[in-house]
Design a protein around this motif. Structure first.
Motif, PDB file in Angstrom:
ATOM      1  N   LEU A  68      47.275  36.962  31.814  1.00  0.00           N
ATOM      2  CA  LEU A  68      47.669  36.905  30.256  1.00  0.00           C
ATOM      3  C   LEU A  68      46.427  36.823  29.414  1.00  0.00           C
ATOM      4  N   THR A  69      45.179  36.087  30.150  1.00  0.00           N
ATOM      5  CA  THR A  69      43.916  36.395  29.747  1.00  0.00           C
ATOM      6  C   THR A  69      43.171  37.644  29.858  1.00  0.00           C
ATOM      7  N   TRP A  70      43.525  38.407  30.913  1.00  0.00           N
ATOM      8  CA  TRP A  70      42.945  39.717  30.906  1.00  0.00           C
ATOM      9  C   TRP A  70      43.795  40.632  29.754  1.00  0.00           C
ATOM     10  N   LEU A  71      45.055  40.481  29.397  1.00  0.00           N
ATOM     11  CA  LEU A  71      45.550  41.263  28.415  1.00  0.00           C
ATOM     12  C   LEU A  71      44.917  40.774  26.955  1.00  0.00           C
ATOM     13  N   GLY A  72      44.278  39.801  26.948  1.00  0.00           N
ATOM     14  CA  GLY A  72      43.673  39.340  25.595  1.00  0.00           C
ATOM     15  C   GLY A  72      44.576  38.282  25.061  1.00  0.00           C
ATOM     16  N   LEU A  73      45.531  37.855  25.660  1.00  0.00           N
ATOM     17  CA  LEU A  73      46.488  36.675  24.787  1.00  0.00           C
ATOM     18  C   LEU A  73      45.903  35.362  24.915  1.00  0.00           C
ATOM     19  N   ASP A  74      46.085  34.585  23.702  1.00  0.00           N
ATOM     20  CA  ASP A  74      45.466  33.349  23.590  1.00  0.00           C
ATOM     21  C   ASP A  74      47.043  32.501  23.317  1.00  0.00           C
ATOM     22  N   LEU A 276      51.022  43.587  37.455  1.00  0.00           N
ATOM     23  CA  LEU A 276      49.761  43.770  36.352  1.00  0.00           C
ATOM     24  C   LEU A 276      48.547  43.593  37.349  1.00  0.00           C
ATOM     25  N   LYS A 277      48.536  42.578  38.370  1.00  0.00           N
ATOM     26  CA  LYS A 277      47.195  42.545  39.149  1.00  0.00           C
ATOM     27  C   LYS A 277      47.125  43.996  39.923  1.00  0.00           C
ATOM     28  N   THR A 278      48.161  44.687  40.193  1.00  0.00           N
ATOM     29  CA  THR A 278      47.740  45.947  40.967  1.00  0.00           C
ATOM     30  C   THR A 278      47.404  47.022  39.885  1.00  0.00           C
ATOM     31  N   LEU A 279      48.115  46.952  38.826  1.00  0.00           N
ATOM     32  CA  LEU A 279      47.477  47.977  37.598  1.00  0.00           C
ATOM     33  C   LEU A 279      46.023  47.700  37.558  1.00  0.00           C
ATOM     34  N   ARG A 280      45.740  46.485  37.244  1.00  0.00           N
ATOM     35  CA  ARG A 280      44.253  46.026  37.085  1.00  0.00           C
ATOM     36  C   ARG A 280      43.495  46.597  38.151  1.00  0.00           C
ATOM     37  N   ALA A 281      43.635  46.476  39.385  1.00  0.00           N
ATOM     38  CA  ALA A 281      43.115  46.677  40.597  1.00  0.00           C
ATOM     39  C   ALA A 281      42.851  48.390  40.618  1.00  0.00           C
ATOM     40  N   PRO A 286      43.343  46.785  29.582  1.00  0.00           N
ATOM     41  CA  PRO A 286      44.682  46.178  28.763  1.00  0.00           C
ATOM     42  C   PRO A 286      45.238  47.058  27.679  1.00  0.00           C
ATOM     43  N   GLY A 287      44.516  48.097  27.069  1.00  0.00           N
ATOM     44  CA  GLY A 287      44.965  48.920  26.076  1.00  0.00           C
ATOM     45  C   GLY A 287      45.986  49.893  27.004  1.00  0.00           C
ATOM     46  N   GLU A 288      45.872  50.452  28.119  1.00  0.00           N
ATOM     47  CA  GLU A 288      46.631  51.124  28.854  1.00  0.00           C
ATOM     48  C   GLU A 288      47.955  50.375  29.173  1.00  0.00           C
TER      49      GLU A 288
END
Length: 295
Positions: A68-74, A276-281, A286-288
């Motif tokens: 969630l932090t990586w996505l930019g959520l607070d 999401l962890k795999t997508l990030r790796a 985050p925009g994608e």
């Protein structure tokens, strides 16, 4: 949003379970809650739904915060962790029991399956499981109490017929306000709790159920808008019954469409949907992810 805790403002929540890694479906729900909270000038809260202590793990909870932090959520701190609030759910269960609406059942999944097999056309609940086929009156309360005291496995069920009668008596015909995300217009949806039969509220080894915990949590956190997947829309009927019986406020609801895989199945941890962890790796930004999540 972390420093904002004005309870007079609209409140939204994202409520994942730490029993696996988040996928794009979770991202969609979290991002929609964030967008709607921002548009309403409201608050975004996080709830960790970890009542299943056997399957929920600390590393998955840590991954939720990371994703969630990586996505930019607070969100407002601290997050509410359900396992810290079993006493709240026990109190609510006790109130329902005092109304004569809870009973212990001892039938196994095999017992239910065999009973349904002998009754062609027996209905299933909205989740696809057979509606509980045994009558409460089939066993005396004294015998139920004896089996509980003897340590037999059991589930605590809501007597739906009695519960619905009491709920309607206190709150009138049950229905909720479904808000269209695109237009903001609300439409009343008539509840159909009978479709669920005598739902489980707790088990011997799990002191609450999703249905009971979610209505208690939404009230405790002051949630005014519940934004969640369309697969949970039918469960709202059960939640309305519990809200009426416990004197809890009913939020506004928005049930958003689900993301499907190439085979037309909803994304799910149980079928191994890409995390999401795999997508990030793999280099996704985050925009994608927002674009892939339909935002």
């Amino acid at each position: 949003m972390a420093a904002m805790n004005d309870i007079s403002r609209p409140a939204f929540r994202f409520a994942p379970s730490p029993n696996g890694l988040l996928h794009l479906g979770h991202a969609r729900s979290a991002l929609l809650n964030e967008a709607m909270a921002r548009a309403a000038g409201g608050r975004l809260l996080l709830r960790i739904e970890d009542i299943d202590l056997a399957r929920c793990r600390p590393e998955f909870e840590a991954a939720i915060y990371e994703d969630l932090t990586w996505l930019g959520l607070d969100w407002e701190r601290p997050a509410r962790r359900q396992s810290d609030h079993f006493a709240d759910y026990g109190s609510a269960l006790g109130r329902l029991a005092a109304l004569g609406l809870v009973y212990a059942s001892f039938e196994s999944r095999g017992d239910i399956r065999r009973a349904v097999a002998s009754r062609p056309g027996w209905p299933s609940d909205p989740d696809g499981a057979p509606v509980f086929p045994f009558a409460r009156e089939g066993m005396s309360e004294a015998e139920r109490a004896r089996l509980v005291a003897a340590g037999e496995p059991y589930a605590l069920r809501l007597d739906m017929a009695r519960a619905l009668a009491q709920a309607v008596e206190s709150a009138g015909p049950l229905g909720w306000q479904e808000v269209d995300r695109a237009t903001g217009r609300a439409e009343r949806v008539v509840a159909d709790p009978r479709a669920w039969g005598d739902v489980i509220l707790a088990r011997k080894d799990v002191p609450t159920s999703y249905h009971l915990a979610v209505v208690v949590d939404d009230a405790r956190q002051g949630i005014t808008h519940v934004v969640r997947g369309a697969d949970l829309k039918p469960a709202t009927s059960v939640h309305l019954v519990l809200q009426a019986l416990l004197g809890l406020p009913a939020p506004l609801y928005t049930h958003h469409s689900l993301l499907l895989d190439a085979e037309g199945r909803k994304l799910s941890k149980s079928i191994g949907s890409q995390s999401l962890k795999t997508l990030r790796a793999e280099g996704a930004t985050p925009g994608e992810v927002r674009r892939l999540a339909g935002l």
